[in-house]
Design an enzyme around this catalytic site. Structure first.
Site, mmCIF file in Angstrom:
data_model
loop_
_atom_site.group_PDB
_atom_site.id
_atom_site.type_symbol
_atom_site.label_atom_id
_atom_site.label_comp_id
_atom_site.label_asym_id
_atom_site.label_seq_id
_atom_site.Cartn_x
_atom_site.Cartn_y
_atom_site.Cartn_z
ATOM 1 C CG PHE A 167 -1.654 -1.143 1.219
ATOM 2 C CD1 PHE A 167 -2.867 -1.568 0.354
ATOM 3 C CD2 PHE A 167 -1.408 -2.165 2.483
ATOM 4 C CE1 PHE A 167 -3.371 -2.879 0.459
ATOM 5 C CE2 PHE A 167 -2.277 -3.434 2.444
ATOM 6 C CZ PHE A 167 -3.133 -3.675 1.556
ATOM 7 N N GLY A 173 0.189 -7.177 -4.435
ATOM 8 C CA GLY A 173 -1.087 -7.773 -4.452
ATOM 9 C C GLY A 173 -2.090 -7.276 -5.550
ATOM 10 N NE ARG A 208 -8.369 -3.506 -23.377
ATOM 11 C CZ ARG A 208 -7.250 -4.003 -23.963
ATOM 12 N NH1 ARG A 208 -5.956 -3.357 -23.956
ATOM 13 N NH2 ARG A 208 -7.192 -5.318 -24.007
ATOM 14 N N PRO A 252 -10.798 -8.208 -15.117
ATOM 15 C CG PRO A 252 -12.685 -8.637 -16.299
ATOM 16 C CD PRO A 252 -11.164 -8.736 -16.397
ATOM 17 C CE LYS A 253 -11.786 -15.048 -9.231
ATOM 18 N NZ LYS A 253 -11.832 -16.406 -9.942
ATOM 19 C CD GLN A 265 -5.783 -3.503 -6.347
ATOM 20 O OE1 GLN A 265 -5.220 -2.338 -6.433
ATOM 21 N NE2 GLN A 265 -5.370 -4.345 -5.755
ATOM 22 N N GLY A 316 -5.433 3.553 -14.603
ATOM 23 C CA GLY A 316 -5.057 3.135 -13.318
ATOM 24 C C GLY A 316 -5.994 2.838 -12.370
ATOM 25 N N GLY A 350 -5.939 1.091 -8.887
ATOM 26 C CA GLY A 350 -5.710 0.595 -7.254
ATOM 27 C C GLY A 350 -5.697 1.877 -6.412
ATOM 28 C CD GLU A 351 -2.276 4.391 -5.692
ATOM 29 O OE1 GLU A 351 -2.535 4.750 -4.516
ATOM 30 O OE2 GLU A 351 -1.510 3.500 -6.038
HETATM 31 MO MO1 MOS Z 1 1.105 3.302 -3.688
HETATM 32 S S1 MOS Z 1 0.796 4.731 -2.271
HETATM 33 O O1 MOS Z 1 1.395 4.224 -4.699
HETATM 34 O O2 MOS Z 1 2.028 2.108 -3.537
#
Ligand code: MOS
Length: 743
Positions: free
Chosen positions: A246, A474, A633, A637-638, A643, A707, A709-710
């Protein structure tokens, strides 16, 4: 070049490394050495490892006046105790790596000063972990102690604030028909990944090998090269698996230098694992903030001005000031007049660091709560209010948006969540003892991209190996990059192997900031496209090939077989082609460098939450959540759901539970363990759902991704806080929201 059929991308694949992980065969840094498991891919395994345990300072500020190591050194199996009294002077040269902050990084065992509670003051090496732990407990340190300053709320900022202005916010606020002023406070949060921070260091004739938990193998390499004054080329960092990070395994924290120093001092490979408690001061954290918002609008809710005044904690030795915390206030809504000041407050603490959705998630709690407050003040629906302030372009840069499907996120989210069934009056819905409310918030995160390289090799048996020095903390990078490679090579996913996490592989950027798929994904696609083109060129120029004489752009590859696009019967397999041409393999290098874009590029989302608040106890339960995201895009999907839903769990934590508590009398963190630092458990997590609005962003990168994840974390806490307001009529401006605040 003929477009390749996309069979793997877009398919809901399970993790290609899932079996290794659930069967315990995936080796994390702290698992080393593994006596009986063979080493894959020629990756070395350390032998004869000894153990290091760090002794932390028990004061928050001052000087070490004496260290008595005699009792520790008298124990059986103790190899050495290192402190500032006997440590060699380390060069600590400039680190050209991009993670450097203004100031001077902590230099381990180089002087007698204590800068924060928990700073390493000694390290003990022993042949067993138990002996090292016991000996560490016997090291007696005397201090000349001073009172540390650790409370953001009553410490002065340093230097001039960072500022931003457009228009005249003060004048516009004075003349605004509607004016609001609020201060939001966010507690310090620790990343608390499952995997502990661990390093094994081994020296051989001046060359250093590290097995490390890291989001970027180049980071510890560059840091140790600078700290020890040795060439980066003499350091190899190996990190095939990361058990969550993270953001907290981006920088090489002091314990990594300690491990390398310890290994050099005892002439043996040394393993150093920070304990859960040591994580609270041995690595970074999301800093606490005070965020004051003043906003002005007309009666119709159109913003005329916003002023943002921020204060954030940092250490005294380094200035951590995250850029992302000011961005949403500048570009999220149509606002003609904006003024910002951002001050950092140096404290006697260790240095903060980016944590998931860095800056943006902090800003979103303030800005999205403030928008909800304005909506309540004016009696305008919160979604309608945001729609009225949806900008035509990015007002902070006057650039057009590459893609911005935020209106669609609102519309789809409102429909799927059942937003129009909501009674807008706060405290209007009850379910037994529970006050029930719903809230929403907008999410935004920068689309970051960086240059990368990858190597692709196709063997005559029709299997491929793709390699790049990226990481998988992850999100499932192993899997998603395998999907990209499989489609571009025209292979089944099972015939593609992806390797990462080794400085010997082609370079890749930091695995953070949601940039990996855009950057490394585009690179992998480039390398695989080149290799496929090599194979096609070989076939169409080979008189023995059924494809002889066909135009290269008329050939595609599917299931390892090259064929004419409109005549699938005419073709041959990679295996036939390579075998007949007596080629053991084909190889190509992929690279991609993002171009300067004319557009403003962000990922977006709209997050919806329903909460119940126990009217008598003040307990908050999230009852359901929905996130609708415009992340370009979606390749996998899973994993995208993994995330998005995981971020909702994390956001429930920061909204309702997570709070690193410091005793300001001595700077000690009092809840430095997972019993007292609360994170969500299964019972805290309701039904969660994520939807991705359709569409790629072709300006961002060749894959069309922005992107994910954030952005999926950014709106979660404010959506919950807004739902708590709707449930109770009580506005809580401090995170985490406590039961006390609701009683
Ligand atoms: Mo994330 S805070 O850019 O690992």
């Amino acid at each position: 070049m003929s477009p390749q059929p996309q069979a793997a991308a877009g398919a809901p694949l399970s993790r290609v490394d899932g079996r290794l992980k659930v069967t315990g065969q995936a080796r994390y840094a702290a698992d080393l050495p593994h006596a009986r498991t063979p080493s894959p891919g020629g990756v070395p395994v350390p032998e004869g490892v000894v153990h290091a345990v760090v002794v932390d300072s028990s004061i928050g500020r001052g000087r070490i006046t004496g260290i008595d190591t005699s009792a520790a050194e008298a124990l059986t199996g103790i190899l050495k105790v290192i402190s500032h009294r006997n440590a060699p002077t380390l060069p600590y040269g400039p680190n050209p790596g991009s993670l450097n902050l203004p100031g001077e990084r902590l230099r381990v065992f180089q002087d007698d000063r204590v800068r924060f509670h928990g700073q390493p003051v000694a390290v003990v090496m022993a042949t067993t972990l138990e002996a090292a732990q016991h000996a560490a407990s016997l090291v007696k340190v005397d201090y000349d102690s001073e009172t540390p300053v650790t409370d953001l709320s009553d410490a002065p900022a340093a230097g001039e604030p960072r500022t931003y202005a457009r228009g005249d916010a003060e004048a516009a606020l004075r003349s605004a028909p509607v004016r609001l002023e609020m201060t939001y406070r966010l507690a310090r949060n620790h990343h608390n990944a499952m995997e502990l921070h661990a390093t094994v260091a081994q020296w051989d004739d001046g060359r250093l090998t590290l097995w490390d938990k890291t989001q970027w193998v180049a980071s510890p390499r560059d840091e140790l090269a600078a700290n020890f004054g040795i060439p980066a080329e003499s350091i190899r960092v190996i990190s095939p698996f990361v058990g969550g990070a993270f953001g907290n395994s981006a920088r090489a924290w002091p314990h990594i230098t300690i491990a390398a120093l310890a290994a050099r001092e005892v002439g043996r490979p040394v393993k150093l694992v920070l304990t859960r408690r040591q994580l609270y001061f041995g690595v970074g954290y999301r800093p606490s903030y005070e965020y004051k918002v003043r906003l002005g609008s007309d009666r119709g809710g159109r913003l005329t001005a916003m002023a943002h005044d921020l204060r954030a904690e940092t250490s005294r030795y380094e200035t951590f000031a995250e850029r992302g915390v000011v961005a949403p206030g500048q570009m999220l809504y149509t606002t003609p007049n904006v003024a910002q000041t951002f001050r950092t407050v140096p404290l006697d603490v260790n240095t903060p660091t980016p944590m998931r959705g860095p800056g943006y998630s902090t800003a979103a709690f303030a800005v999205e709560s403030a928008m909800d407050e304005l909506a309540a003040e004016l009696g305008i629906d919160p979604i309608e209010l945001r729609q009225r302030n949806e900008p035509e372009n990015d007002q902070s840069s006057n650039r057009p948006f590459s893609t911005r499907r935020l209106r669609e996120c609102y519309t789809v989210g409102a429909r799927e969540f059942g937003w129009n069934r909501r009674n807008p009056t706060p405290r209007s819905t009850r379910d037994g003892d529970w006050l029930v409310g719903t809230g929403m918030a907008t999410a935004v995160y920068d689309t970051l991209r960086a240059p990368a390289q990858a190597r692709v090799r196709l063997d005559a048996d029709g299997s491929a190996l793709v390699e790049s020095a990226t990481s998988d903390m992850g999100p499932g990078t192993y899997t998603s990059l395998t999907q990209v490679a499989a489609d571009s090579l025209g292979l089944a996913v099972r015939n593609v192997t992806f390797r990462l996490g080794d400085t010997n592989l082609p370079t890749a950027p930091l695995h953070g900031g949601s940039l990996t798929m855009a950057s490394v994904g585009s690179t992998v696609q480039d390398g695989c496209d080149k290799l496929r083109q090599q194979a096609i060129a070989l076939a169409v120029g080979d008189s023995r090939s059924p494809l002889y004489g066909v135009a290269t752009e008329d050939v595609v590859v599917r299931g390892g077989r090259l064929h004419v696009t409109n005549d699938p019967a005419r073709g041959e397999t990679y295996r036939q082609l390579l075998t007949r041409n007596e080629r053991t393999h084909l190889e190509a290098m992929g690279s991609w460098t993002p171009t300067q874009s004319r557009s403003s590029m962000y990922a977006y989302g709209a997050v919806f939450a329903e909460v119940g608040v126990d009217a008598r106890l003040g307990l908050v339960r999230v009852r359901r959540m929905l996130g609708v995201f415009d992340a370009g895009r979606i390749i996998s999907p899973k994993l995208a759901d993994s995330q998005a839903l995981g971020a909702m769990v994390g956001g429930i934590g920061s909204a309702l539970l997570e709070h690193t508590v410091t005793d300001h009398r001595d700077g000690r963190i009092v809840n430095a363990d997972l019993a007292d630092y609360l994170v969500p458990v299964n019972a805290d997590v309701p039904e969660l759902k994520a939807i991705y609005v359709d569409g790629r962003d072709d300006e961002a990168d060749p894959l069309g991704v922005k992107g994910l994840g954030e952005v999926v974390l950014v709106g979660v806490a404010p959506a919950i806080a807004n739902a708590v307001f709707h449930a109770t009529g009580r506005r809580v401006r401090d995170l985490p929201i406590s039961a006390e605040a609701l009683l």
